[in-house]
Structure formats: structure tokens, C-alpha cells
Design an enzyme around this catalytic site. Structure first.
Site, PDB file in Angstrom:
ATOM      1  N   ASP A 127      -1.052   3.509   6.681  1.00  0.00           N
ATOM      2  CA  ASP A 127       0.187   3.255   7.407  1.00  0.00           C
ATOM      3  C   ASP A 127       1.223   2.786   6.399  1.00  0.00           C
ATOM      4  O   ASP A 127       1.032   1.762   5.735  1.00  0.00           O
ATOM      5  CB  ASP A 127      -0.066   2.175   8.471  1.00  0.00           C
ATOM      6  CG  ASP A 127       1.199   1.780   9.212  1.00  0.00           C
ATOM      7  OD1 ASP A 127       2.082   2.638   9.394  1.00  0.00           O
ATOM      8  OD2 ASP A 127       1.301   0.612   9.610  1.00  0.00           O
ATOM      9  N   ASP A 129       5.090   1.703   6.148  1.00  0.00           N
ATOM     10  CA  ASP A 129       6.176   1.332   7.039  1.00  0.00           C
ATOM     11  C   ASP A 129       7.224   0.552   6.251  1.00  0.00           C
ATOM     12  O   ASP A 129       6.870  -0.307   5.441  1.00  0.00           O
ATOM     13  CB  ASP A 129       5.619   0.447   8.170  1.00  0.00           C
ATOM     14  CG  ASP A 129       6.620   0.274   9.284  1.00  0.00           C
ATOM     15  OD1 ASP A 129       6.411   0.851  10.358  1.00  0.00           O
ATOM     16  OD2 ASP A 129       7.620  -0.446   9.071  1.00  0.00           O
ATOM     17  N   ASP A 301       0.082  -0.872   4.610  1.00  0.00           N
ATOM     18  CA  ASP A 301      -0.406  -1.994   5.408  1.00  0.00           C
ATOM     19  C   ASP A 301      -1.931  -1.929   5.374  1.00  0.00           C
ATOM     20  O   ASP A 301      -2.552  -1.133   6.071  1.00  0.00           O
ATOM     21  CB  ASP A 301       0.120  -1.868   6.839  1.00  0.00           C
ATOM     22  CG  ASP A 301      -0.311  -3.045   7.713  1.00  0.00           C
ATOM     23  OD1 ASP A 301      -1.290  -3.738   7.343  1.00  0.00           O
ATOM     24  OD2 ASP A 301       0.304  -3.264   8.770  1.00  0.00           O
TER      25      ASP A 301
END
Ligand SMILES: [Zn+2]
Ligand SMILES: [Zn+2]
Length: 393
Positions: A127, A129, A301
Site C-alpha cells: 500500500d 499512500d 505502509d
């Protein structure tokens, strides 16, 4: 847990802290979404799924995946399973929820409680972000706000509003700089996977998250059975957390600048190629090594990669806050994260906004709004309505 209302919706963890964050967040929203607004949002999402249900990208072996969804104005529903894509699609259309999720894990019994599901394995997922990348523009579009008096201020968020002691929440905006940074870090992950882990490019699927970043799904079978510890090691490697201190690396490079040990692969190869290309660097070797790390580490993450029981937004479905689609990125060269995921209509929608910070979508900026009725393209109005910042007029 980042204390961010949007974040847990991005990729839902099984851990208690994450679900608590989710519940608090949705409890606040429940109070603010009125019946008419919920009905409107469901109608817009239903129209989308009616027309574009066929572009939902279901995982393979669908019957062994756990599904979940969040209805507008409600809490998370998990531990669902479907026999076929057709069955899942019919339920998505019927519910027209705010968010739809599916597990990267495969289970013998996906509807059972977590410890009885019978975990079989899971694709490796990353992930990326903008929240995790320290872009300089955050000051201009991220803030905290008070749910009661609508006071705002720069992050970090105070526990309660200093003016009225009301509940506070974070608002994270998006901009071209943040989206570009997310792309850059997604490309770094792909580079680690292909160069350092030998993953064929065809086994990596990239998706835009529907908000501020990217998800990378890895279909290389070698990772399938990897447990949490193994996945944490992969994440730490990409974050450059498993390396010796940059001071030790620097002294090694000073002793054997031409061929330091281990310099033919992995991080040492990355560091030596970087330092050797900057022979007339004016600073210290330690500083140069730090630069080699910061310019190549991927700010993923790690908690997402490590959690093997998570559910992820289903590709081809709409994000619960932005109304943008989570969608496959076939080429990072041609994908435009500001325009391509904006799939809802540009037809004008009237919104009674009680409060809304400035935000961008489709490359346009809207707001800030305070106690006013505004007419906006539907794709922009969604961002105000889903967050409970206003209601349909
Ligand atoms: Zn307040
Ligand atoms: Zn930004």
C-alpha cells in the site's frame, strides 16, 4: 493507526485498533448523514454499478475469499463469501454500499470467525499512500477540523477542539505533487520486486486506490504462504530498515570504495551505484549514503503488507469518500490519477454545505465552503456528502 478517518477504509485490517478507528469514524458520520443524503449517495453508486458492474475486477478463486462492505451511514459488515462473481455483483448492486472489500487471503471457510477460517495463503500486497510520504505541500491541504464548531487548524490534530472542546478529525487533501510522489514510491516497490526479488513484471498488478495512492498485488507463488514475520522482513527491506547504520556503510565504502563486499546485488549494489556516480560529492560519505537510501527506499505502509487477514477495496468499485474508482493501472506512463479514476457524472448536484475544506478532484479545486448552498459536478459533490460536510439541497 494514523487517526485518519479515511485510512482504515482504504484497506481494512483485522486488528482491533483499526476497527475501533473505523467505528469511531463512522459513528461520527452516522450522526451527520441524513436520510435524503444516504438515499442520494446510494442512488449514485447504484447507477454506477448498474452500468459498470462488469468492470469490477474480482480476485480469482472467489469462493475462498472473504468479502466485506460498509453501507452509507453504517458500520463495516465482514466475513461474507460468494460462490461466483455474478452473485457478488448482484449483492453489490443491491446494497450499493459506500465501500466494497475482498481479502487477499484465501480461506477454507471465509464466513467463519478469523481463527476458524483456515488460512491457505495470501497474495503479497503493498500500500503506497501519500499520507506516508512527507511531501512539502501537505501544509496547504491537510488540516484538522472540529465536527461541532468547524474550527480548523494545522496538523497534528488536537484531541478536542480548543475553541469548543468538540470532537476533532483529520482532513487529508490531495494534489498533483502528492499523487506524483505516490507514483514514484510505487515504481520503487516495483523496482525492488523485479530487481532484488526476481519477480516477473507480469506477476505484479498495480491499482490506483481511489484516493491518494496505489496498491500493488504480487501474484508470485513464492510469497503466497509467507507468514507475517516474513512479510514484515520484505517491508523492512524496502523501507531500508534492515540495513546497518549509514555510518557503518560509509566507513565500509571508504575502506573498499571499488568493490565493497555484497555490492553485486540488493541494497549494497544500489548504494554503491549511487555513490560511485557522485564521485565529486562535496559532503561526507555518510551523508551520501543517507541520500542513496532516501532516494531509493519505498515509503510503503508496512502494517498493510504484514497483515495477512486484511480486506482490500475491490478493484472496479468506488471509494467511499471520494467517489473515485479503484482501478487497474496498466501503464504508469499514461495513467492520469487526477482524471482517469473520476468516473461519476459531471451533472450538477446542489449541496447544502455546512462546512468543507478546500479540495481537488479532476484537476479542479473546490471550496472552502461554509454554510452555503452550492452547485457542483456530481463527482465533486460526493466528497462533501460522504464526509458528512453537507447534505443534498
Ligand atoms: Zn469546535
Ligand atoms: Zn500535496
Amino acid at each position: 493507526m494514523k487517526g485518519d478517518c479515511e485510512r482504515p477504509l482504504e484497506s481494512n485490517s483485522s486488528s482491533e485498533n483499526q476497527s475501533k478507528g473505523l467505528l469511531i469514524c463512522w459513528a461520527q458520520m452516522k450522526e451527520t448523514l441524513n436520510e435524503a443524503t444516504i438515499a442520494f449517495l446510494r442512488k449514485i453508486y447504484r447507477e454506477f454499478y448498474f452500468e459498470h458492474g462488469d468492470t469490477i475486477d474480482f480476485p480469482d478463486q472467489i469462493q475462498s475469499r472473504e468479502f466485506g462492505y460498509i453501507p452509507f451511514g453504517g458500520g463495516m459488515v465482514r466475513h461474507l463469501s460468494f460462490k461466483s462473481a455474478g452473485e457478488a455483483k448482484a449483492e453489490i448492486l443491491r446494497q450499493s454500499p459506500s465501500s466494497v472489500y475482498a481479502s487477499n487471503a484465501r480461506y477454507l471457510a471465509p464466513t467463519m470467525p478469523m481463527e476458524e477460517k483456515g488460512w491457505q495463503g495470501a497474495e503479497l500486497i503493498f500500500d503506497i499512500d501519500a499520507t506516508d510520504i512527507p511531501t512539502p505541500c501537505k501544509k496547504s491541504h491537510d488540516l484538522w477540523y472540529c465536527g461541532r464548531c468547524h474550527a480548523t487548524g494545522r496538523l497534528p490534530k488536537p484531541a478536542t477542539c480548543p475553541k469548543c472542546e468538540g470532537p476533532t478529525a483529520e482532513f487529508h487533501g490531495t494534489c498533483g505533487v502528492c499523487l506524483l510522489a505516490s507514483k514514484e514510491h510505487a515504481l520503487r516497490v516495483i523496482d525492488f520486486l523485479t530487481e532484488d526479488f526476481g519477480v516477473p513484471k507480469g506477476e505484479i498488478r498495480a491499482y490506483f486506490s481511489g484516493n491518494r495512492g496505489y496498491h500493488l498485488h504480487v501474484y508470485d507463488d513464492r510469497f503466497y504462504k509467507l507468514d507475517q514475520t516474513g512479510r514484515a522482513e520484505v517491508a523492512d527491506y524496502m523501507l531500508a530498515l534492515s540495513l546497518p547504520p549509514s555510518q557503518s556503510i560509509a566507513s565500509l565504502l571508504k575502506r573498499r570504495p571499488a568493490s565493497p563486499p555484497g555490492s553485486t546485488y540488493g541494497w549494497m549494489k544500489r548504494i554503491t551505484s549511487f555513490t560511485q556516480a557522485k564521485a565529486d560529492y562535496p559532503g561526507t560519505m555518510q551523508k551520501l549514503v543517507s541520500e542513496a537510501l532516501s532516494s531509493q527506499r519505498a515509503l510503503i505502509d508496512a502494517s498493510v503488507t504484514t497483515d495477512i487477514h486484511r480486506v482490500f477495496r475491490l478493484a472496479g468499485t468506488l471509494h467511499g469518500n471520494t467517489g473515485m474508482a479503484k482501478m487497474r493501472v496498466k501503464s504508469f506512463d499514461t495513467f492520469d490519477p487526477e482524471k482517469d479514476p473520476v468516473v461519476l457524472s459531471a451533472e450538477q448536484t446542489k449541496v447544502k454545505a455546512s462546512f468543507c475544506p478546500k479540495f481537488s478532484i479532476h484537476g479542479e479545486t473546490f471550496g472552502p465552503f461554509k454554510s452555503e448552498t452550492v452547485s457542483l459536478p456530481t463527482y465533486a459533490a460526493i466528497s462533501i456528502l460522504t464526509r458528512g460536510f453537507g447534505e443534498v439541497a
